[in-house]
Design an enzyme around this catalytic site. Structure first.
Site: not given
Length: 459
Positions: A26, A29, A442
């Site tokens: 979780c 942690c 580009d």
């Protein structure tokens, strides 16, 4: 008067390391590991991602190395996957994750089956002629095996966190199932005392086992989701062939890609992928570079032209002099870029992590208030009702979707982009993309389908 020479401090050389961490469940942690890493001498910044299960660490190599970083993570109570060896391009964390998935699925199925069987046994009329005391004694053994065997990981991680003053999702599971098991064990081993106190002899062994099984299966689903989201980097690495035909001393021999060295001459036959970056010294062909440039048409290659690992040789044979291998290759650099992007945190995720820091303590406090309220104000017998209500509050919060949803979404987004040839620098760029109104390309050919198609037939 002689002036003292001015000493200019040398700039701090910062290095970056990505390590795979095992055992996170979780966001609590995540916060814990980040705190331990930032406290380590020589670490300037640390970011841990729950979804990718990796820690990105910026550090001063003159003050700390990989072993020191590993010790800091282990001090926080978690394990680090060993570094990949030069003999294999496979990520060791992939194998560790698969082993963890198999263990979670196996233990989840066993715990769920045992819990459902105990639940069904309690609903059988007459309980095979057993009294309630005898039935509880029969259920005590499998319930204890599930609680401390299959569910032992929750207890050990919760105890490890409590030693350092941290509450995690494992703490909630351990408190919920442990309370149910302990109360049921008391009823089983001291039935006379329980009856004298006015407590019914109905135990919660089946509920504790089923909860452990379902939480383990939920962890398995989470692990699968994280593994699938991380497959983008693995797919990029897999573009590089496992072996290469190397010409040494006039002889052609097949070697593992890890054994190819700078200066070797590799032979790339039609239909094969280029094994390493280098320069064409013999042959003429057309190489498909769509995985790197997006250009759908194969690019002609002749002596003096460069080729990149992972690109596909379409026509003639080529002899390539290798000049970049392993982590220096273009393909490896692209994979590292995607891995770094998946490991970064978007601004919204940092906010979520701060909220989750207080989430588990808030849930534990709510469960305590719930228990006290039912115990003092609930109907008699109030203790079983108070216990079941508190356990429900603890268990309902266990999935911790808040801490997992955002990093998983970032991993899926960057992974799908990489599979389509779009490289996203970090989670912040992905979050800001929502506000993009205009995209400027580009050059012609930047945005393609990656394959040619027939537009006209002239007879």
């Amino acid at each position: 008067m002689t002036r003292a020479p001015i000493t200019v401090p040398s700039p701090v050389v910062a290095d970056e390391l990505s390590v795979a961490v095992i055992g996170m469940t979780c966001a609590s942690c995540v916060n814990r590991i980040e705190r331990f890493l930032r406290q380590a001498d020589g670490v300037s910044e640390a970011t841990v991602n729950l979804a990718s299960e990796r820690a990105q660490v910026q550090f001063d190599p003159t003050r700390i190395d990989r072993e020191g970083i590993t010790r800091a993570i282990e001090a926080a109570g978690y394990d680090v996957v060993p570094e990949a060896t030069s003999e294999s391009i496979d990520d060791p964390s992939v194998g560790a994750r698969r082993r963890e998935q198999r263990a979670l699925l196996r233990d989840g199925l066993i715990a769920s089956s045992v819990g459902l069987a105990m639940m069904a046994l309690g609903f059988i009329p007459g309980g095979f002629g057993l009294s309630m005391e005898q039935l509880n004694l029969l259920l005590l053994v499998p319930a204890t095996v599930v609680q401390f065997g299959l569910g032992g990981r929750f207890l050990s991680r919760a105890a490890r966190g409590l030693r350092h003053g941290d509450l995690t999702m494992d703490t909630l599971v351990a408190m919920g199932t442990g309370s149910a098991w302990a109360y049921s064990t008391f009823l089983t081993l001291a039935p006379a005392t329980a009856v004298a106190a006015g407590l019914p002899l109905e135990t919660y062994f089946d509920s504790a086992a089923v909860i452990i099984g379902f939480v383990l299966l939920g962890r398995w689903l989470e692990s699968r989701a994280k593994g699938q989201a991380a497959d983008a980097v693995t797919a990029l690495i897999r573009l590089q062939p496992a072996t290469a035909m190397v010409r040494r001393n006039g002889e052609l021999r097949e070697f593992p890609v890890a054994a190819v060295r700078v200066g070797d001459q590799i032979v790339v036959r039609p239909g094969e992928r280029v094994a390493a970056d280098g320069e064409v010294i013999e042959g003429n062909s057309a190489v498909e570079e769509s995985m790197l440039t997006g250009e759908s048409m194969p690019v002609p290659k002749e002596p003096g032209d460069r080729v990149t690992a992972g690109t596909l040789n379409r026509q003639g044979s080529l002899v390539v002099r290798v000049d970049r291998v392993g982590p220096d290759s273009t393909l490896a650099q692209v994979a590292r870029l995607v891995d770094r992007a998946q490991g970064t945190k978007a601004p919204i995720q940092r906010l979520v992590d701060r909220v989750v820091t207080w989430f588990v303590p808030a849930v534990a406090a709510t469960a305590a208030v719930t228990f006290a309220a039912w115990l003092l104000l609930g109907p008699e017998p109030s203790l079983p009702l108070a216990l079941s209500s508190a356990v429900a509050v603890l268990i309902i919060a266990c999935p911790c979707a808040m801490g997992l949803a955002t990093p998983t979404a970032i991993m899926v987004g960057t992974g799908r982009g990489a599979a389509a040839g779009i490289l996203i620098r970090d989670g912040a760029a992905l979050e800001l993309a929502e506000h993009v109104d205009v995209v400027v390309l580009d050059k012609t050919g930047t945005l393609t389908r990656g394959r040619p198609e027939v537009v006209q037939v002239v007879s």
